[in-house]
Design a protein around this motif. Structure first.
Motif, short mmCIF file in Angstrom:
data_model
loop_
_atom_site.label_atom_id
_atom_site.label_comp_id
_atom_site.label_asym_id
_atom_site.label_seq_id
_atom_site.Cartn_x
_atom_site.Cartn_y
_atom_site.Cartn_z
N ASP A 123 -4.04 -20.98 22.36
CA ASP A 123 -5.46 -21.22 22.12
C ASP A 123 -5.98 -20.31 21.01
N PRO A 124 -6.25 -20.86 19.84
CA PRO A 124 -6.69 -20.01 18.72
C PRO A 124 -8.05 -19.37 18.94
N ARG A 125 -8.79 -19.78 19.98
CA ARG A 125 -10.10 -19.16 20.22
C ARG A 125 -9.99 -17.67 20.46
N TRP A 126 -8.89 -17.23 21.03
CA TRP A 126 -8.77 -15.83 21.42
C TRP A 126 -8.22 -14.95 20.32
N TRP A 127 -7.77 -15.53 19.27
CA TRP A 127 -7.06 -14.80 18.23
C TRP A 127 -7.91 -14.65 16.98
N SER A 128 -7.78 -13.54 16.29
CA SER A 128 -8.37 -13.41 14.96
C SER A 128 -7.64 -14.36 14.01
N GLU A 129 -8.20 -14.58 12.86
CA GLU A 129 -7.54 -15.47 11.90
C GLU A 129 -6.17 -14.93 11.52
N SER A 130 -6.09 -13.65 11.22
CA SER A 130 -4.79 -13.07 10.85
C SER A 130 -3.85 -13.02 12.06
N GLY A 131 -4.43 -12.79 13.26
CA GLY A 131 -3.60 -12.75 14.46
C GLY A 131 -3.00 -14.11 14.78
N SER B 41 -6.83 -0.27 5.65
CA SER B 41 -6.92 -1.36 6.61
C SER B 41 -5.58 -1.97 6.98
N ASP B 42 -4.49 -1.50 6.39
CA ASP B 42 -3.17 -2.08 6.71
C ASP B 42 -2.67 -1.61 8.07
N TYR B 43 -3.14 -0.47 8.55
CA TYR B 43 -2.60 0.12 9.77
C TYR B 43 -3.69 0.25 10.83
N LYS B 44 -3.31 -0.02 12.08
CA LYS B 44 -4.18 0.20 13.22
C LYS B 44 -3.69 1.44 13.99
N VAL B 45 -4.62 2.08 14.68
CA VAL B 45 -4.33 3.31 15.39
C VAL B 45 -3.85 3.02 16.81
N TYR C 204 1.64 -1.01 11.72
CA TYR C 204 1.14 -2.32 11.33
C TYR C 204 0.71 -3.09 12.57
N PRO C 205 -0.34 -3.88 12.49
CA PRO C 205 -0.82 -4.60 13.68
C PRO C 205 0.15 -5.65 14.20
N ILE C 206 1.21 -5.97 13.44
CA ILE C 206 2.19 -6.96 13.91
C ILE C 206 3.36 -6.30 14.64
#
Length: 438
Positions: free
Chosen positions: A227-235, A387-391, A413-415
C-alpha cells in the motif's frame, strides 16, 4: 583500588582487541578473505584496518614514532577504496594482518606508559586512545553484521538474553520545554555529539518500548508492503526496486515467519524488537499505525531528560556506565532481548530499552549541532552531513558500551538494513492533550 586512566585505556584496548580477534578467528581463512556482501568489506580488511588506524593516530601522531607500514595506508583508507572494490586490493593476508596488529599494539602499549595525557586536545583525558577504542568496537559491530550476512554453518554462539521481567506497552508522554542535547563534558565523546546546546520541544508521546516483531508482523499481514499510502515517495520507489516484503532475513514459515540469525533459522519471536529494517520500512510502519518516527531531539530527550531535576543524564538510568542489568550491549547475546527485559535501564519517565537491543531510526538528517567543530579530522563526521543519511540512536546488542551513550550518534543511508536497526514510534499531542498538561 582506583583504576588509573592509563589502566582503563589499556583495559579497553585489550577488550576491543579480544573481540576483534574472536570475530576473525571464528572463521577459516577462506571466509576471512571472502566478501560476503557487496556492501560489506571482507573480514580481513576490517581486521587490518583497525590496526592501521591505531598506527596512524597513536603510533605516529600521539607517539611521534616511525611508521610501521606506511606502504599500506592507501589500502586501508576507507575513502579511497569503496567496499565493493576492497577484495581486489593487495590486502595483507590473515597471517600478515595478525603480525601487523601485534606489532602496532606493542608500540601503543609502550607509548601509553610514557606519553602525557594532557597538554593538547588530542590526548587530554586519553581522547585519542578512546577514539581508537571506539573505532575498533564500531568495526567489531560491522564485522558482526558481516557474520550475519555470511552463508554457512553457525560459528558464533552466545547465551540467550534474559526474558521479559515487566510488561511494557503503550506510550509515554514527554513534557515540553528546554533540555540539554549533546555534550561538552563527556571526555571520549566524538565531534558530532558536541557541543551541548539547549533545545526547545513541544510535549510529545513516544512508545515505551521498541516496535516488536509481533507488531511489525501485523503491518505485513495488513498489506503494509503493498500500500503506497504508508510510504514516502522515495520509500515506495525503493520498496518496489528492492522487492521488499518483510524485514531482512525473514522467510515465510507456514502461517508465520522465520528468521535466519547467524546461520540458525528459527521462528520469529513476537516479543523481541524488530531488527534489520531500513528507515523507509520504519517510517511506513509508523504511518500505518497512525504515528510517526521521533525526531533525534525527541529521542534524546526521552532517553536523557530527568523531569525531577531538569538535567540531562548520561544514560536513561543515570550517570553510571552500563551494566548487564541495564542494557543488552557488547555482543553478550546474539539477538535483541524481549520487550521488558531490562527494567533497570528505563528512563525516569518509564521509556524502556532506549540503549542496546536495536539501533533506532529517527526522522532526522545527519548534520552538525550548532557550534559544531570537526575534530580531529573532517572525515569522521562532517563529510557525511546532509540529507543523504538518517540518524540512528541507542546502540544494539552488537554495540559495545565504550561506543554507546545517551549522546552517541550513528548514521546510515535510509535504505540500509544490514545494521542491527529497529525503531519506536512517536506522536504529536493534539491541542486538548497539550492543554490538559497545563
Amino acid at each position: 583500588m582506583t583504576t588509573t586512566l592509563r589502566e582503563r585505556i589499556a583495559d579497553e584496548l585489550l577488550r576491543a582487541r579480544s573481540r576483534t580477534t574472536a570475530l576473525a578467528e571464528a572463521v577459516d581463512e577462506a571466509d576471512l578473505v571472502k566478501q560476503h556482501s557487496p556492501i560489506m568489506s571482507p573480514l580481513v580488511w576490517d581486521f587490518a584496518h583497525v590496526g592501521n588506524q591505531e598506527e596512524l593516530w597513536l603510533v605516529r601522531d600521539v607517539g611521534g614514532r616511525e611508521p610501521v607500514r606506511r606502504d599500506i595506508d592507501e589500502l586501508y583508507d576507507a575513502f579511497q577504496n569503496p567496499r565493493h572494490e576492497r577484495p581486489q586490493l593487495p590486502l595483507l593476508n590473515p597471517t600478515e594482518a595478525r603480525g601487523y596488529l601485534r606489532t602496532v599494539r606493542e608500540k601503543v602499549l609502550d607509548l601509553l606508559e610514557r606519553v602525557p595525557l594532557a597538554g593538547r586536545r588530542l590526548v587530554d583525558e586519553g581522547f585519542a586512545f578512546g577514539m581508537i577504542v571506539q573505532h575498533e568496537q564500531q568495526h567489531d559491530e560491522t564485522m558482526l553484521a558481516t557474520h550475519q550476512l555470511r552463508v554457512g554453518e553457525p560459528v558464533l554462539t552466545a547465551p540467550p538474553p534474559p526474558p521479559a521481567a515487566v510488561e511494557v506497552a503503550g506510550e509515554v508522554v514527554v513534557p515540553g520545554g528546554r533540555f540539554t542535547m549533546g555534550t561538552s563534558t563527556e571526555p571520549w565523546a566524538l565531534d558530532n555529539e558536541r557541543p551541548a546546546h539547549q533545545v526547545e520541544l513541544a510535549p510529545f508521546a513516544i512508545d515505551a518500548a521498541p516496535v516488536s516483531n509481533g507488531q511489525y508482523a501485523q503491518f505485513i499481514a495488513d498489506g503494509g508492503y503493498d500500500d503506497p499510502r504508508w510510504w514516502s515517495e522515495s520509500g515506495w520507489a525503493h520498496r518496489q526496486r528492492a522487492g521488499l516484503v518483510a524485514p531482512m532475513h525473514w522467510v515465510p514459515d507456514g502461517d508465520g515467519w522465520a528468521y535466519t540469525r547467524f546461520g540458525v533459522t528459527s521462528p520469529v519471536a513476537p516479543d523481541e524488537p524488530v531488527v534489520h529494517v531500513c528507515f523507509h520500512e520504519a517510517q511506513a510502519y509508523a504511518r500505518w499505525a497512525g504515528r510517526r518516527l521521533p525526531t533525534e531531539a525527541e529521542w534524546e530527550k526521552a532517553a536523557r531528560f530527568d523531569p525531577a531535576t531538569g538535567r540531562s543524564r548520561r544514560y536513561p538510568w543515570g550517570d553510571v556506565d552500563p551494566t548487564p542489568a541495564h542494557a543488552n550491549l557488547g555482543q553478550r547475546h546474539l539477538r535483541p532481548a524481549p520487550v521488558g527485559a531490562y527494567p533497570a535501564g528505563a528512563s525516569p519517565l518509564g521509556v524502556h530499552q532506549l540503549i542496546g537491543d536495536v539501533w533506532e531510526w529517527v526522522d532526522t538528517d545527519f548534520t552538525g549541532y550548532p557550534g559544531f567543530s570537526p575534530f580531529p579530522y573532517r572525515e569522521y563526521s562532517e563529510v557525511f552531513f546532509g540529507s543523504d543519511y538518517k540518524v540512528l540512536r541507542g546502540g544494539s546488542f552488537g554495540t559495545d558500551p565504550a561506543a554507546c551513550r545517551g549522546t552517541f550518534r550513528n548514521w546510515d543511508y535510509p535504505i540500509r538494513r544490514q545494521v542491527f536497526s529497529g525503531f519506536r514510534c512517536a506522536r504529536t499531542l493534539d491541542p486538548a492533550e497539550r492543554a490538559a498538561l497545563g
